[in-house]
Design an enzyme around this catalytic site. Structure first.
Site, PDB file in Angstrom:
ATOM      1  N   GLY A  82       3.015   5.929   9.133  1.00 27.02           N
ATOM      2  CA  GLY A  82       4.430   6.152   8.834  1.00 27.02           C
ATOM      3  C   GLY A  82       5.286   4.944   9.158  1.00 27.02           C
ATOM      4  O   GLY A  82       6.434   4.855   8.731  1.00 27.02           O
ATOM      5  N   SER A 118       4.230   1.921   8.345  1.00 28.85           N
ATOM      6  CA  SER A 118       3.855   0.942   7.313  1.00 28.85           C
ATOM      7  C   SER A 118       5.069   0.432   6.566  1.00 28.85           C
ATOM      8  O   SER A 118       5.969   1.199   6.233  1.00 28.85           O
ATOM      9  CB  SER A 118       2.924   1.591   6.289  1.00 28.85           C
ATOM     10  OG  SER A 118       1.662   1.756   6.833  1.00 28.85           O
ATOM     11  N   GLY A 119       5.049  -0.862   6.275  1.00 28.44           N
ATOM     12  CA  GLY A 119       6.127  -1.457   5.500  1.00 28.44           C
ATOM     13  C   GLY A 119       7.291  -1.892   6.366  1.00 28.44           C
ATOM     14  O   GLY A 119       8.130  -2.669   5.937  1.00 28.44           O
ATOM     15  N   ASP A 168      -0.647  -7.539   1.408  1.00 27.90           N
ATOM     16  CA  ASP A 168      -0.048  -6.197   1.457  1.00 27.90           C
ATOM     17  C   ASP A 168       1.456  -6.317   1.659  1.00 27.90           C
ATOM     18  O   ASP A 168       1.963  -6.090   2.755  1.00 27.90           O
ATOM     19  CB  ASP A 168      -0.707  -5.393   2.586  1.00 27.90           C
ATOM     20  CG  ASP A 168      -0.245  -3.947   2.620  1.00 27.90           C
ATOM     21  OD1 ASP A 168       0.313  -3.488   1.608  1.00 27.90           O
ATOM     22  OD2 ASP A 168      -0.433  -3.294   3.668  1.00 27.90           O
ATOM     23  N   HIS A 197       0.815  -1.219   0.000  1.00 24.88           N
ATOM     24  CA  HIS A 197       0.000   0.000   0.000  1.00 24.88           C
ATOM     25  C   HIS A 197       0.849   1.270   0.000  1.00 24.88           C
ATOM     26  O   HIS A 197       0.326   2.353  -0.252  1.00 24.88           O
ATOM     27  CB  HIS A 197      -1.001  -0.005   1.163  1.00 24.88           C
ATOM     28  CG  HIS A 197      -0.430   0.326   2.494  1.00 24.88           C
ATOM     29  ND1 HIS A 197      -0.178  -0.624   3.465  1.00 24.88           N
ATOM     30  CD2 HIS A 197      -0.073   1.516   3.045  1.00 24.88           C
ATOM     31  CE1 HIS A 197       0.309  -0.034   4.541  1.00 24.88           C
ATOM     32  NE2 HIS A 197       0.383   1.267   4.314  1.00 24.88           N
TER      33      HIS A 197
END
Ligand SMILES: *[C@@H]1O[C@H](CO)[C@@H](O)[C@H](O)[C@H]1NC(C)=O
Ligand SMILES: *[C@@H]1O[C@H](CO)[C@@H](O)[C@H](O)[C@H]1NC(C)=O
Ligand SMILES: *[C@@H]1O[C@H](CO)[C@@H](O)[C@H](O)[C@H]1NC(C)=O
Ligand SMILES: *[C@@H]1O[C@H](CO)[C@@H](O)[C@H](O)[C@H]1NC(C)=O
Ligand SMILES: *[C@@H]1O[C@H](CO)[C@@H](O)[C@H](O)[C@H]1NC(C)=O
Ligand SMILES: *[C@@H]1O[C@H](CO)[C@@H](O)[C@H](O)[C@H]1NC(C)=O
Ligand SMILES: *[C@@H]1O[C@H](CO)[C@@H](O)[C@H](O)[C@H]1NC(C)=O
Length: 752
Positions: A241, A243-244, A139, A87
């Site tokens: 922030g 994320s990932g 994701d 995403h």
């Protein structure tokens, strides 16, 4: 560190994907020589429960940047490969070009590059074909670097789990990132990498939490390939922030990446743990993408043999965390009630909002003459809390930056020198998140606030009921203004309550706070607006908008989600609406004015209720008088008291000893044919706010055969703007309060 994508208002209608794609066993991978050492940082101390990561603790953590700004986290899994979340790169269904991205490696704080830190361009971004949106899973993304990273103490890859790898439920793992430290609060400079210990939650335990409706009756169905980590009580989490970024667990001296930070419902909210993409189920996909790349990611064998049979312990307890705030043994015995004693002034009433912080009006502490001057004598201030043997000392006073000019921000936070142990009392009050929606007809109470005076009269129980947001907004809003829908912070809260008339005066300019109850938990919903004076409904400034400021200052106030979302059968509150004309300053533009002497309203009746009340009735037929229910019946009582009705007096005679006037004036409007029509009855506690009579027509005509109703053509005529009469669109508007009326059958009384 706290989460990433606010999905609170996203309607998630998802059905589980059939089949068990997750556990489809991969053909056993032969033991491969491990050419890449992974998951072993330099030995270093780590602050358990703290938040700043030590340099070199997480050498695989990278920052993914666009135009020099941090967007997402990622993890180095091989010299040329970074794992992150899909995403971060898919916007509006389109994969963003790799050339827009760069990868920052070996950094701990983003304000300066340390030894070994370097940047790499991105050659390609790979996302699973079936990724569509975060809540549908898959994701994850792989980024191929334009040139291999330089491995060293500050830059090392993490180990990836094989598809058969099982992480123990309850295991303490770590999430890292430069994301927000609370909802809507960015990590402050110098952006030191944050770490947080999170517990892995089993699928059942996590699904159990997400099956419990959250705010706006939102539930969520976890899908295969997702995993949860966090705590039922919330408070520690990933946030926007992050994320990932990686969720890593230590096993046999190596760190394995169990998950990729994907999304959450708010950050650190109760019963809403973070949702991660599980890495193990994607072993095959990852291997497929990196084929031919040497060295590729390392998938070391798990150092212990996972048990055979169904892995998930099915009997896992479903432990829902309950709110820790807002429980009062009895209404009005508020365990959060705090009194701030400032020498030379009356006590200032506030509320305990956490172990160490009290919220109170800033006006208690501002020097009225020199409002910029610093408050003095803080050493001599004392805070009294319920069930505490000694007064608390004050360590710090933080005034809201807009306190001196904005009534809605008349707030200050006082930090106690030592945190108090929370128990039955003292206990903090709950505060609403910004999107909290207090339902119309919520049960509320008014409480002391600031230097407000105690309620006048022993009968004032200060019970209140919230009026609909539309009604409240339009009374004080502009024509055509759009009403904030549920989920947007309201501009005002209007409680209807009955108290002031009985004492014969209004508590003008006396501060009050509004406490509203949801499922037995009390929220500090609003603080009174001084400017509305005695006009009713009294307007309260909602506290919603101040949640972020309070959490920022206190770092741990009890913000709670909405606990009640039953809109009732109409569901009308969910529509966006605009205000009709003529709604400013009360429904009909009326302010109370004494009647002109000598004007006789021949249909007015004085209704004397046994005991102590006198209210206004309206003669609607020779044998019938209409009165407001709240005037005749006491709340909760169904027995009709002894009532006497006096006609033709129009309030110009003295009242019987001990009787007091209860507010219930009728609203009369003039028709074109110069006759007066009863249009509304005042709401409890109000002189300006009326409920329409129209909807009661059927009931009245059924009960009173001979009552006169105007034919539709004789609808009251509404004089133009500026008049004091009630516009028809208000009288019939949906959402108008319903009139509660009571018909009295007159029986002649012998009078001396
Ligand atoms: C998103 O995509 C749709 C069609 O694919 C397009 O009409 C729309 O303008 C796009 N929106 C944005 C913000 O790019
Ligand atoms: C995507 O496809 C893979 C392989 O076909 C499958 O294992 C996975 O469950 C799918 N994920 C989603 C979210 O559809
Ligand atoms: C739930 O937890 C309680 C207390 O720890 C325990 O007694 C009970 O057996 C558990 N129930 C299940 C179904 O695991
Ligand atoms: C103070 O007021 C300004 C201007 O209205 C606003 O932008 C700011 O957010 C307010 N500060 C806080 C903490 O609410
Ligand atoms: C708070 O409670 C804990 C456990 O009940 C106790 O050990 C501690 O002494 C208490 N602290 C204070 C300041 O009362
Ligand atoms: C408000 O209070 C002041 C002082 O207590 C009093 O003089 C004034 O008449 C009051 N106003 C109303 C509208 O009650
Ligand atoms: C909440 O949602 C569930 C299903 O999504 C529905 O059955 C239930 O009626 C809803 N409750 C309320 C109060 O709206």
């Amino acid at each position: 560190m706290s989460q990433h994508l606010l999905l609170l208002l996203v309607i998630l209608a998802i059905s589980p994907i059939p089949g068990d794609s997750q556990d489809s066993a991969l053909s056993p991978t032969p033991e491969e020589p491990e050419d890449l050492d992974c998951g072993r940082p330099e030995p270093s101390a780590r602050i358990v429960g703290g938040s700043d990561a030590q340099p070199g603790s997480w050498p695989w953590q990278v920052s993914l940047q666009q135009s020099g700004g941090h967007i997402c986290g990622g993890s180095l899994v091989a010299p040329s490969w970074v794992l992150s979340a899909a995403h971060c790169f898919v916007k509006n269904g389109t994969l963003e070009p790799a050339t827009e991205w760069s990868v920052l490696l070996g950094v701990r704080s983003q304000d300066g590059l340390l030894d070994g830190a370097h940047v790499r361009a991105v050659a390609a971004i790979l996302v699973p074909d079936n990724y569509s949106s975060v809540e549908l899973g898959a994701d994850l993304a792989l980024l191929r670097l334009a040139s291999p990273a330089q491995l060293g103490p500050a830059v090392r890859p993490v180990c990836l789990p094989r598809a058969s790898h099982r992480f123990a439920h309850g295991a303490a793992c770590w999430a890292t990132g430069w994301g927000d430290i609370q909802e809507a609060e960015h990590l402050p400079l110098p952006w030191v990498l944050q770490e947080v210990e999170l517990r892995l939650l089993g699928e059942d335990a996590c699904q159990c939490l997400y099956s419990r409706p959250g705010p706006f009756n939102l539930t969520f169905q976890l899908l295969p390939g997702m995993l949860c980590a966090g705590y039922p009580g919330g408070r520690r989490d990933t946030c926007q922030g992050d994320s990932g970024g990686p969720l890593v667990c230590e096993e046999g001296g190596r760190w394995f990446q169990a998950g990729i930070t994907s999304f959450g419902f708010g950050c650190g909210r109760r019963n809403r743990p973070g949702v991660f993409t599980a890495v193990a189920p994607y072993e095959a996909w990852i291997r497929e993408q990196v084929i031919g790349s040497e060295p590729g990611p390392a998938f070391p064998t798990q150092s212990w043999e996972p048990q055979s049979g169904p892995w998930e312990p099915r009997d896992e307890n479903c432990t829902i965390a309950l709110p820790e705030c807002g429980k009062a043994p009895r209404p009005e015995t508020w365990p959060w009630e705090a009194q701030v004693m400032v020498p030379g002034s009356r006590p200032c009433h506030g509320a305990l909002v956490s172990e160490s912080w009290v919220l109170a009006p800033a006006s208690c502490f501002l020097d009225p003459i020199n409002s910029d001057g610093p408050p003095r004598d803080r050493d001599n201030w004392r805070v009294l809390l319920p069930s505490r043997p000694r007064a608390e000392l004050v360590a710090r006073l933080v005034l809201h930056e807009n306190a001196s000019w904005d009534d809605a921000s008349d707030l200050a936070l006082l930090q106690l020198r030592a945190p108090v142990n929370l128990s039955t009392a003292p206990r903090p009050v709950c505060l609403p998140h910004p999107e909290h929606y207090f339902l119309p007809r919520s049960r509320c109470r008014l409480a002391l606030w600031g230097r407000g005076e105690p309620a006048p009269g022993p009968n004032s129980r200060l019970e209140a009921e919230l009026l609909s947001g539309w009604w409240c907004h339009c009374l004080y809003g502009r024509q055509g203004a759009s009403v904030p829908p549920p989920g947007d912070a309201p501009h005002a809260l209007c409680p209807a309550y009955q108290e002031e008339e009985e004492a014969g005066r209004c508590w003008n300019y006396s501060h009050r706070s509004l406490l509203c109850q949801e499922e037995g938990t009390w929220f500090l919903a609003g603080i009174s607006d001084l400017s509305s004076g005695c006009l009713r409904p009294r307007v309260f400034h909602p506290l919603q908008t101040h949640g972020p400021w309070i959490s920022h200052v206190t770092g741990g106030a009890y913000l709670e989600d909405q606990l009640n979302w039953d809109w009732g059968p109409e569901g009308e509150e969910t529509e966006t609406r605009t205000c009709p004309p003529h709604t400013e300053h009360g429904a009909c533009g009326l302010r109370p004015e004494p009647a002109v002497m000598g004007v006789l309203w021949p249909w007015l009746a004085e209704v004397h209720v046994a005991g102590d009340r006198v209210c206004t009735g309206i003669l609607v037929a020779p044998g019938w008088v209409l009165a407001a229910t709240h005037c005749v019946l006491r709340p909760g009582s169904t027995t009709v008291p002894y009532v006497e009705v006096y006609l033709g007096r129009a309030g110009d005679s003295p009242l019987p000893q001990g009787h007091q006037v209860t507010s219930a004036p009728p609203l009369l409007c003039l028709t074109k044919r110069r006759s007066w029509v009863l249009t509304g009855m005042a709401l409890p506690g109000s002189r300006e706010l009326f409920a329409a009579i129209g909807p009661e027509e059927a009931w009245i005509s059924q009960t009173v055969g001979e009552a006169h109703f105007l034919p539709p053509s004789g609808y009251p005529h509404w004089p133009p703007e500026g008049s004091d009469l009630c516009p028809p669109d208000m009288a019939s508007a949906p959402g108008s309060p319903q009139a509660a009326v009571f018909l009295l059958l007159l029986t002649p009384l012998m009078q001396g």
